[in-house]
Design a protein around this motif. Structure first.
Motif, mmCIF file in Angstrom:
data_model
loop_
_atom_site.group_PDB
_atom_site.id
_atom_site.type_symbol
_atom_site.label_atom_id
_atom_site.label_comp_id
_atom_site.label_asym_id
_atom_site.label_seq_id
_atom_site.Cartn_x
_atom_site.Cartn_y
_atom_site.Cartn_z
ATOM 1 N N GLY A 89 -7.918 -7.245 3.893
ATOM 2 C CA GLY A 89 -6.897 -6.383 4.468
ATOM 3 C C GLY A 89 -5.514 -6.742 3.981
ATOM 4 O O GLY A 89 -5.279 -7.843 3.463
ATOM 5 N N ALA A 90 -4.581 -5.805 4.168
ATOM 6 C CA ALA A 90 -3.208 -6.023 3.712
ATOM 7 C C ALA A 90 -2.551 -7.190 4.442
ATOM 8 O O ALA A 90 -1.826 -7.985 3.838
ATOM 9 C CB ALA A 90 -2.390 -4.752 3.891
ATOM 10 N N LEU A 91 -2.801 -7.311 5.755
ATOM 11 C CA LEU A 91 -2.164 -8.385 6.514
ATOM 12 C C LEU A 91 -2.642 -9.752 6.030
ATOM 13 O O LEU A 91 -1.837 -10.694 5.940
ATOM 14 C CB LEU A 91 -2.449 -8.215 8.007
ATOM 15 C CG LEU A 91 -1.737 -9.206 8.931
ATOM 16 C CD1 LEU A 91 -0.218 -9.101 8.763
ATOM 17 C CD2 LEU A 91 -2.129 -8.963 10.383
ATOM 18 N N ASN A 92 -3.926 -9.871 5.705
ATOM 19 C CA ASN A 92 -4.435 -11.135 5.160
ATOM 20 C C ASN A 92 -3.666 -11.536 3.903
ATOM 21 O O ASN A 92 -3.249 -12.680 3.743
ATOM 22 C CB ASN A 92 -5.924 -11.020 4.805
ATOM 23 C CG ASN A 92 -6.788 -10.613 5.963
ATOM 24 O OD1 ASN A 92 -6.775 -9.457 6.360
ATOM 25 N ND2 ASN A 92 -7.565 -11.545 6.496
ATOM 26 N N GLY A 93 -3.493 -10.569 3.027
ATOM 27 C CA GLY A 93 -2.816 -10.851 1.774
ATOM 28 C C GLY A 93 -1.345 -11.193 1.962
ATOM 29 O O GLY A 93 -0.822 -12.116 1.326
ATOM 30 N N VAL A 94 -0.678 -10.465 2.844
ATOM 31 C CA VAL A 94 0.743 -10.711 3.097
ATOM 32 C C VAL A 94 0.958 -12.090 3.704
ATOM 33 O O VAL A 94 1.844 -12.844 3.277
ATOM 34 C CB VAL A 94 1.312 -9.609 4.013
ATOM 35 C CG1 VAL A 94 2.646 -10.029 4.613
ATOM 36 C CG2 VAL A 94 1.461 -8.314 3.228
ATOM 37 N N HIS B 34 -0.702 -5.785 -3.633
ATOM 38 C CA HIS B 34 -0.804 -4.367 -3.271
ATOM 39 C C HIS B 34 -2.170 -4.114 -2.647
ATOM 40 O O HIS B 34 -3.174 -4.702 -3.060
ATOM 41 C CB HIS B 34 -0.634 -3.478 -4.504
ATOM 42 C CG HIS B 34 -0.849 -2.026 -4.239
ATOM 43 N ND1 HIS B 34 -0.011 -1.274 -3.445
ATOM 44 C CD2 HIS B 34 -1.843 -1.173 -4.648
ATOM 45 C CE1 HIS B 34 -0.444 -0.031 -3.389
ATOM 46 N NE2 HIS B 34 -1.559 0.059 -4.111
ATOM 47 N N HIS B 35 -2.193 -3.230 -1.646
ATOM 48 C CA HIS B 35 -3.457 -2.851 -1.002
ATOM 49 C C HIS B 35 -3.841 -1.446 -1.447
ATOM 50 O O HIS B 35 -3.037 -0.507 -1.376
ATOM 51 C CB HIS B 35 -3.321 -2.879 0.518
ATOM 52 C CG HIS B 35 -4.611 -2.563 1.220
ATOM 53 N ND1 HIS B 35 -5.618 -3.501 1.380
ATOM 54 C CD2 HIS B 35 -5.061 -1.428 1.795
ATOM 55 C CE1 HIS B 35 -6.628 -2.950 2.024
ATOM 56 N NE2 HIS B 35 -6.321 -1.684 2.281
ATOM 57 N N GLY B 36 -5.070 -1.312 -1.914
ATOM 58 C CA GLY B 36 -5.552 -0.009 -2.352
ATOM 59 C C GLY B 36 -6.991 -0.099 -2.824
ATOM 60 O O GLY B 36 -7.634 -1.147 -2.734
ATOM 61 N N ASP B 37 -7.490 1.005 -3.334
ATOM 62 C CA ASP B 37 -8.870 1.039 -3.818
ATOM 63 C C ASP B 37 -8.997 0.270 -5.127
ATOM 64 O O ASP B 37 -8.185 0.434 -6.036
ATOM 65 C CB ASP B 37 -9.327 2.482 -4.030
ATOM 66 C CG ASP B 37 -9.543 3.222 -2.721
ATOM 67 O OD1 ASP B 37 -9.833 2.553 -1.716
ATOM 68 O OD2 ASP B 37 -9.407 4.459 -2.705
ATOM 69 N N THR C 253 4.369 -3.308 -2.497
ATOM 70 C CA THR C 253 4.761 -1.904 -2.390
ATOM 71 C C THR C 253 5.141 -1.581 -0.950
ATOM 72 O O THR C 253 4.624 -2.174 -0.006
ATOM 73 C CB THR C 253 3.606 -0.991 -2.822
ATOM 74 O OG1 THR C 253 2.450 -1.278 -2.005
ATOM 75 C CG2 THR C 253 3.231 -1.241 -4.277
ATOM 76 N N ALA C 254 6.048 -0.627 -0.802
ATOM 77 C CA ALA C 254 6.441 -0.197 0.535
ATOM 78 C C ALA C 254 5.238 0.365 1.286
ATOM 79 O O ALA C 254 5.122 0.200 2.509
ATOM 80 C CB ALA C 254 7.556 0.843 0.451
ATOM 81 N N ALA C 255 4.315 1.019 0.574
ATOM 82 C CA ALA C 255 3.121 1.577 1.214
ATOM 83 C C ALA C 255 2.265 0.476 1.825
ATOM 84 O O ALA C 255 1.733 0.623 2.932
ATOM 85 C CB ALA C 255 2.313 2.377 0.195
ATOM 86 N N THR C 256 2.121 -0.629 1.112
ATOM 87 C CA THR C 256 1.361 -1.760 1.654
ATOM 88 C C THR C 256 2.053 -2.320 2.886
ATOM 89 O O THR C 256 1.414 -2.578 3.915
ATOM 90 C CB THR C 256 1.219 -2.864 0.588
ATOM 91 O OG1 THR C 256 0.459 -2.360 -0.513
ATOM 92 C CG2 THR C 256 0.524 -4.099 1.157
ATOM 93 N N TYR C 257 3.364 -2.505 2.804
ATOM 94 C CA TYR C 257 4.107 -3.073 3.934
ATOM 95 C C TYR C 257 4.062 -2.146 5.151
ATOM 96 O O TYR C 257 3.881 -2.603 6.283
ATOM 97 C CB TYR C 257 5.554 -3.350 3.529
ATOM 98 C CG TYR C 257 6.352 -3.997 4.633
ATOM 99 C CD1 TYR C 257 6.173 -5.336 4.941
ATOM 100 C CD2 TYR C 257 7.262 -3.264 5.387
ATOM 101 C CE1 TYR C 257 6.881 -5.942 5.965
ATOM 102 C CE2 TYR C 257 7.976 -3.853 6.413
ATOM 103 C CZ TYR C 257 7.784 -5.189 6.701
ATOM 104 O OH TYR C 257 8.472 -5.776 7.728
ATOM 105 N N ASP C 258 4.218 -0.859 4.921
ATOM 106 C CA ASP C 258 4.234 0.092 6.033
ATOM 107 C C ASP C 258 2.878 0.219 6.719
ATOM 108 O O ASP C 258 2.784 0.725 7.840
ATOM 109 C CB ASP C 258 4.695 1.469 5.549
ATOM 110 C CG ASP C 258 6.175 1.481 5.181
ATOM 111 O OD1 ASP C 258 6.905 0.579 5.642
ATOM 112 O OD2 ASP C 258 6.595 2.382 4.438
ATOM 113 N N SER C 259 1.814 -0.224 6.051
ATOM 114 C CA SER C 259 0.478 -0.142 6.656
ATOM 115 C C SER C 259 0.203 -1.288 7.624
ATOM 116 O O SER C 259 -0.792 -1.261 8.352
ATOM 117 C CB SER C 259 -0.590 -0.152 5.558
ATOM 118 O OG SER C 259 -0.698 -1.442 4.946
ATOM 119 N N LEU C 260 1.099 -2.293 7.653
ATOM 120 C CA LEU C 260 0.887 -3.462 8.503
ATOM 121 C C LEU C 260 1.188 -3.136 9.958
ATOM 122 O O LEU C 260 1.994 -2.264 10.270
ATOM 123 C CB LEU C 260 1.781 -4.616 8.047
ATOM 124 C CG LEU C 260 1.627 -5.081 6.597
ATOM 125 C CD1 LEU C 260 2.667 -6.148 6.288
ATOM 126 C CD2 LEU C 260 0.223 -5.605 6.344
#
Length: 298
Positions: free
Chosen positions: A65-70, A98-101, A133-140
């Motif tokens: 997940g994005a939070l794990n990576g951040v 970055h978080h994505g497919d 990316t802002a998209a990754t950050y905003d998904s947290l």
């Protein structure tokens, strides 16, 4: 059999490793870099991540997940700042994620858009910085690190530039101005900036949304300088972190003179192009008489 799934890709590399080899020698430099990569591997695993591979002075990890990576990225920077062995030798890392497919192969390696974007974030990061990316950050959600907008950057394969942010991982943030989410690009100062380049009668204008401008000996570059001392892809100019930056990738270095200042040699490093000046690829200005590149930053 390969399959695609959402995951967070993180790249971290040792800042200034070229100078480390020059100052400490091959054996000691390799030992120090290995120690850093081992420490980053430990932090990665503590946050549920998996190390995909290490390449030279760089490590590539994935997280569910994005939070794990951040959180892992922030802890990696804290680990570097707390370890006396790393501090003593002025070792530091730069991190992008970055978080994505991403397409995951049977051997565990990963490919695809998320990987390319994460690698681009790492290339934009400075020493002791985490860029995503802002998209990754905003998904947290929940308790997350604060972030500051860095504007926008181009990523290979994407039609338009994307918004990026710098994560604030430092525990003592007194005196720093924070924003909880990325600022909209249209609200940022400097988006009307223009860099004009002149070379042998050719004039080029670069804007913040322009793709990285490559200069070198090969015809595939945006600007070709045919000389033995010029590398095939010698240097690039790109708008990032609010400025036009020149990044040297060459064997012989890039010489830059800003205004009436003395020339500066940029070698495997980058420099902010401000005001107006001149660029010489591979040779000092005292030697190069015919292939000077002139720039003006508005």
């Amino acid at each position: 059999m390969s399959h695609s799934r959402p995951q967070t890709i993180l790249f971290a590399d040792v800042s200034g490793s070229t100078r480390l080899f020059e100052s400490r020698g091959d054996v000691e430099a390799r030992r120090l870099i290995a120690a850093v990569l081992d420490a980053l591997t430990q932090v990665c695993q503590q946050h549920g991540g998996r190390v995909i591979k290490t390449i030279g002075d760089e490590i590539m990890c994935t997280f569910p997940g994005a939070l794990n990576g951040v959180l892992a990225a922030c802890d990696m920077q804290r680990r570097m700042g707390r370890d006396i062995n790393f501090v003593r030798d002025s070792l530091a890392v730069r991190i992008g994620l970055h978080h994505g497919d991403a397409l995951e192969e049977a051997d565990g390696d990963v490919y695809g858009d998320a990987v390319n974007t994460a690698a681009r974030m790492a290339s934009l990061a400075k020493r002791e910085q985490v860029v995503t990316t802002a998209a990754t950050y905003d998904s947290l959600s929940g308790k997350v690190p604060e972030a500051r907008s860095l504007g926008k950057a181009r990523v290979s394969g994407k039609l338009l530039p994307i918004e990026i942010v710098d994560l604030v991982w430092q525990e003592d943030t007194s005196g720093m101005t924070m924003v909880q989410s990325a600022v909209r690009i249209g609200d940022l100062p400097g988006t009307g900036a223009v860099l004009k380049l002149r070379h042998r009668g050719q004039t080029v204008e670069l804007k913040p949304e322009s793709e990285p401008f490559a200069m070198g000996r090969e015809p595939s570059n945006h600007l070709t300088v045919e000389a033995d001392w010029v590398s095939r892809t010698h240097a690039t100019i790109e708008y990032k972190r609010g400025h036009f930056m020149i990044a040297d990738r060459s064997t012989n270095g890039t010489y830059v003179r800003i205004g009436e200042d003395d020339e500066q040699k940029v070698h495997r490093d980058e420099l902010h192009l401000r005001k107006s000046g001149t660029i010489s690829l591979g040779q000092s200005f005292g030697v190069n008489t015919g292939d000077i590149i002139y720039f003006d930053a508005d």
